[in-house]
Design an enzyme around this catalytic site. Structure first.
Site, PDB file in Angstrom:
ATOM      1  N   CYS A 132       0.810  -1.226   0.000  1.00 23.18           N
ATOM      2  CA  CYS A 132       0.000   0.000   0.000  1.00 23.18           C
ATOM      3  C   CYS A 132       0.846   1.281   0.000  1.00 23.18           C
ATOM      4  CB  CYS A 132      -0.957  -0.010   1.189  1.00 23.18           C
ATOM      5  SG  CYS A 132      -0.273  -0.708   2.688  1.00 23.18           S
ATOM      6  N   HIS A 244      -3.195   6.251   4.431  1.00 15.90           N
ATOM      7  CA  HIS A 244      -1.753   6.322   4.709  1.00 15.90           C
ATOM      8  C   HIS A 244      -1.232   7.687   4.253  1.00 15.90           C
ATOM      9  CE1 HIS A 244      -1.828   2.198   5.718  1.00 15.90           C
ATOM     10  NE2 HIS A 244      -1.022   1.688   4.805  1.00 15.90           N
TER      11      HIS A 244
HETATM   12  N1  LIG Z   1      -5.047  -3.488   4.257  1.00 17.38           N
HETATM   13  C1  LIG Z   1      -4.215  -2.917   3.381  1.00 17.38           C
HETATM   14  O1  LIG Z   1      -4.014  -1.690   3.361  1.00 17.38           O
HETATM   15  C2  LIG Z   1      -3.506  -3.762   2.397  1.00 17.38           C
HETATM   16  C3  LIG Z   1      -2.820  -3.138   1.373  1.00 17.38           C
HETATM   17  C4  LIG Z   1      -2.140  -3.892   0.432  1.00 17.38           C
HETATM   18  C5  LIG Z   1      -2.179  -5.262   0.550  1.00 17.38           C
HETATM   19  N2  LIG Z   1      -2.851  -5.862   1.568  1.00 17.38           N
HETATM   20  C6  LIG Z   1      -2.840  -7.320   1.617  1.00 17.38           C
HETATM   21  O2  LIG Z   1      -4.155  -7.818   1.332  1.00 17.38           O
HETATM   22  C7  LIG Z   1      -4.356  -9.038   2.039  1.00 17.38           C
HETATM   23  C8  LIG Z   1      -5.625  -8.942   2.878  1.00 17.38           C
HETATM   24  O3  LIG Z   1      -5.501  -7.872   3.795  1.00 17.38           O
HETATM   25  P1  LIG Z   1      -6.734  -7.347   4.655  1.00 17.38           P
HETATM   26  O4  LIG Z   1      -6.267  -6.077   5.234  1.00 17.38           O
HETATM   27  O5  LIG Z   1      -7.986  -7.381   3.858  1.00 17.38           O
HETATM   28  O6  LIG Z   1      -6.826  -8.489   5.805  1.00 17.38           O
HETATM   29  P2  LIG Z   1      -8.080  -8.923   6.712  1.00 17.38           P
HETATM   30  O7  LIG Z   1      -9.015  -7.778   6.886  1.00 17.38           O
HETATM   31  O8  LIG Z   1      -7.499  -9.560   7.930  1.00 17.38           O
HETATM   32  O9  LIG Z   1      -8.842 -10.052   5.842  1.00 17.38           O
HETATM   33  C9  LIG Z   1      -8.227 -11.287   5.550  1.00 17.38           C
HETATM   34  C10 LIG Z   1      -9.118 -12.072   4.588  1.00 17.38           C
HETATM   35  O10 LIG Z   1      -8.430 -13.276   4.217  1.00 17.38           O
HETATM   36  C11 LIG Z   1      -9.286 -14.390   4.477  1.00 17.38           C
HETATM   37  N3  LIG Z   1      -8.515 -15.567   4.872  1.00 17.38           N
HETATM   38  C12 LIG Z   1      -7.702 -15.722   5.929  1.00 17.38           C
HETATM   39  N4  LIG Z   1      -7.223 -16.979   5.971  1.00 17.38           N
HETATM   40  C13 LIG Z   1      -7.722 -17.614   4.885  1.00 17.38           C
HETATM   41  C14 LIG Z   1      -7.600 -18.945   4.357  1.00 17.38           C
HETATM   42  N5  LIG Z   1      -6.849 -19.868   4.956  1.00 17.38           N
HETATM   43  N6  LIG Z   1      -8.254 -19.243   3.226  1.00 17.38           N
HETATM   44  C15 LIG Z   1      -9.034 -18.315   2.601  1.00 17.38           C
HETATM   45  N7  LIG Z   1      -9.208 -17.061   3.047  1.00 17.38           N
HETATM   46  C16 LIG Z   1      -8.554 -16.708   4.178  1.00 17.38           C
HETATM   47  C17 LIG Z   1     -10.163 -13.933   5.610  1.00 17.38           C
HETATM   48  O11 LIG Z   1     -11.306 -14.754   5.644  1.00 17.38           O
HETATM   49  P3  LIG Z   1     -12.062 -15.117   7.030  1.00 17.38           P
HETATM   50  O12 LIG Z   1     -12.902 -13.908   7.358  1.00 17.38           O
HETATM   51  O13 LIG Z   1     -12.878 -16.311   6.655  1.00 17.38           O
HETATM   52  O14 LIG Z   1     -11.003 -15.386   8.041  1.00 17.38           O
HETATM   53  C18 LIG Z   1     -10.452 -12.503   5.187  1.00 17.38           C
HETATM   54  O15 LIG Z   1     -11.454 -12.497   4.195  1.00 17.38           O
HETATM   55  C19 LIG Z   1      -3.070  -9.274   2.836  1.00 17.38           C
HETATM   56  O16 LIG Z   1      -2.213 -10.078   2.067  1.00 17.38           O
HETATM   57  C20 LIG Z   1      -2.487  -7.891   2.963  1.00 17.38           C
HETATM   58  O17 LIG Z   1      -1.094  -7.906   3.140  1.00 17.38           O
HETATM   59  C21 LIG Z   1      -3.532  -5.147   2.474  1.00 17.38           C
END
Ligand SMILES: NC(=O)c1ccc[n+]([C@@H]2O[C@H](COP(=O)([O-])OP(=O)(O)OC[C@H]3O[C@@H](n4cnc5c(N)ncnc54)[C@H](OP(=O)(O)O)[C@@H]3O)[C@@H](O)[C@H]2O)c1
Length: 341
Positions: A132, A244
């Site tokens: 990000c 951010h």
């Molecule tokens: N937030 C940011 O600003 C940002 C920016 C760039 C990249 N990212 C990346 O995007 C990804 C998600 O981030 P987020 O912020 O959305 O995280 P989050 O809010 O914690 O959500 C995680 C998601 O992944 C799912 N998940 C977890 N374990 C899983 C599994 N074993 N199989 C299938 N689905 C699974 C969760 O499902 P359940 O609800 O069923 O657990 C949930 O839908 C990460 O790789 C992060 O590094 C985030």
């Protein structure tokens, strides 16, 4: 005729935002699937604000055959297991985790910066979305690099807790509430108290004393924009829910004034210049939430170096930093490679 699209991690911060943005931008969709872990099986999620409810499917039993594009936002572990399966089934993966970003056979794309690199996606059928902090920064750097060639960048970030997922947002909320009622603030997701505090530590420490988040900004900028650019970063978590911010200092090869830079940024794709040099004449994170743009303020010359500029850069990390950029990649993929209709 539209696409068959899967959103993996649909219950998370980024996944929900992806569904909203696909609907907002009227991405041509014939069929959409919301997929997450077994924990979320059957959970209902709205597709944008269309009123259409999607029942979440368990990834363990999901067959990617016949689907065109899968937007992954589920973290590196699940991505390592399921992205190769999706890609092998002929479904192009656009991944938000850090797993494939530095893979030489996987393009790392910010559509305003390096759209042509997408042509390399066929090697693995996978495209990576940057970190990000990197995404918004390279949108700001690209037009200035084209104009005056960047030699070196010094950046300090002020990163919101939503960058650490749902658990990060819950922790800021709970700690803030507990402190107000006189309870203790217990740190679980973050390493120290985040409410009313700042933490100069994101991701793991590396041998040289930097953190992996800082290393990502260096390595990803080189891959997306120019390997010759030198960059040093200090990444800091701040008690902001979404958005951010970055204080960026840039040293150029060639002369460029603040007003020339403002003119360039005003015309650049994906950028909104808000730079009035008066009280409130700049953008803060709460104002950029829900927006597509990367906002630039406080453009000024740095008199301590030859050809130097400083600026302030703010963007919605769940949008340009993740979901929006991924959807823009899907749009680019559709225009260049997966034409329908
Ligand atoms: N937030 C940011 O600003 C940002 C920016 C760039 C990249 N990212 C990346 O995007 C990804 C998600 O981030 P987020 O912020 O959305 O995280 P989050 O809010 O914690 O959500 C995680 C998601 O992944 C799912 N998940 C977890 N374990 C899983 C599994 N074993 N199989 C299938 N689905 C699974 C969760 O499902 P359940 O609800 O069923 O657990 C949930 O839908 C990460 O790789 C992060 O590094 C985030």
């Amino acid at each position: 005729m539209g696409y068959k699209v899967v959103v993996v991690g649909a219950t998370g911060n980024v996944g929900r935002e992806m569904l909203t943005i696909l609907a907002e931008r009227e991405f041509p969709i014939d069929e959409i699937a919301a997929v997450a872990s077994s924990r979320s099986h059957g959970t209902e999620i709205e597709f944008g604000d269309s009123g259409k409810m999607l029942k979440c499917k368990n990834i363990e039993h999901f067959d990617f055959t016949g689907w065109d594009i899968a937007l992954f936002a589920a973290g590196s572990g699940p991505t390592a297991e399921y992205a190769p399966k999706a890609a092998a089934a002929g479904c192009v993966v656009i991944d938000n985790s850090s797993l494939y970003r530095m893979d030489p056979d996987v393009p790392l794309i910010v559509p305003e910066v390096n759209p042509d690199a997408i042509d390399g996606y066929k090697k693995k059928n996978i495209i990576a979305n940057p970190n990000c902090s990197t995404a918004q920064m390279v949108v700001a750097l690209k037009p200035l690099h084209d104009a005056a060639t960047i030699k070196r960048v010094v950046v300090a970030t002020y990163q919101s807790v939503s960058g650490a997922g749902k658990e990060g947002m819950d922790e800021l909320f709970e700690q803030s509430r507990n402190i107000f009622v006189g309870d203790s603030a217990v740190a679980k997701k973050f390493t120290k108290q985040i409410a009313f505090n700042v933490i100069p530590h994101i991701d793991v420490f590396l041998d040289d004393g930097s953190t992996k988040e800082e290393w990502k900004m260096v390595a990803e900028t080189k891959k997306i924009l120019d390997p010759k650019i030198k960059l040093t970063a200090t990444c800091v978590r701040v008690p902001v829910f979404v958005g951010h911010s970055e204080a960026i200092n840039i040293e150029f090869e060639n002369e460029i004034s603040a007003s020339q830079a403002q003119d360039i940024l005003r015309e650049a794709p994906g950028i909104m210049l808000v730079d009035k040099r008066e009280d409130g004449g700049y953008v803060t994170p709460v104002e950029c939430v829900g927006d597509y743009a990367t906002f630039i303020s406080r453009v000024r010359e740095d008199s301590t170096i030859e050809n130097g500029l400083s600026l302030w850069c703010v963007s919605d990390n769940l949008r340009k930093g993740a979901a929006l950029n991924a959807v823009q990649i899907a749009e680019l993929l559709g225009r260049r490679h997966l034409k329908k209709g």
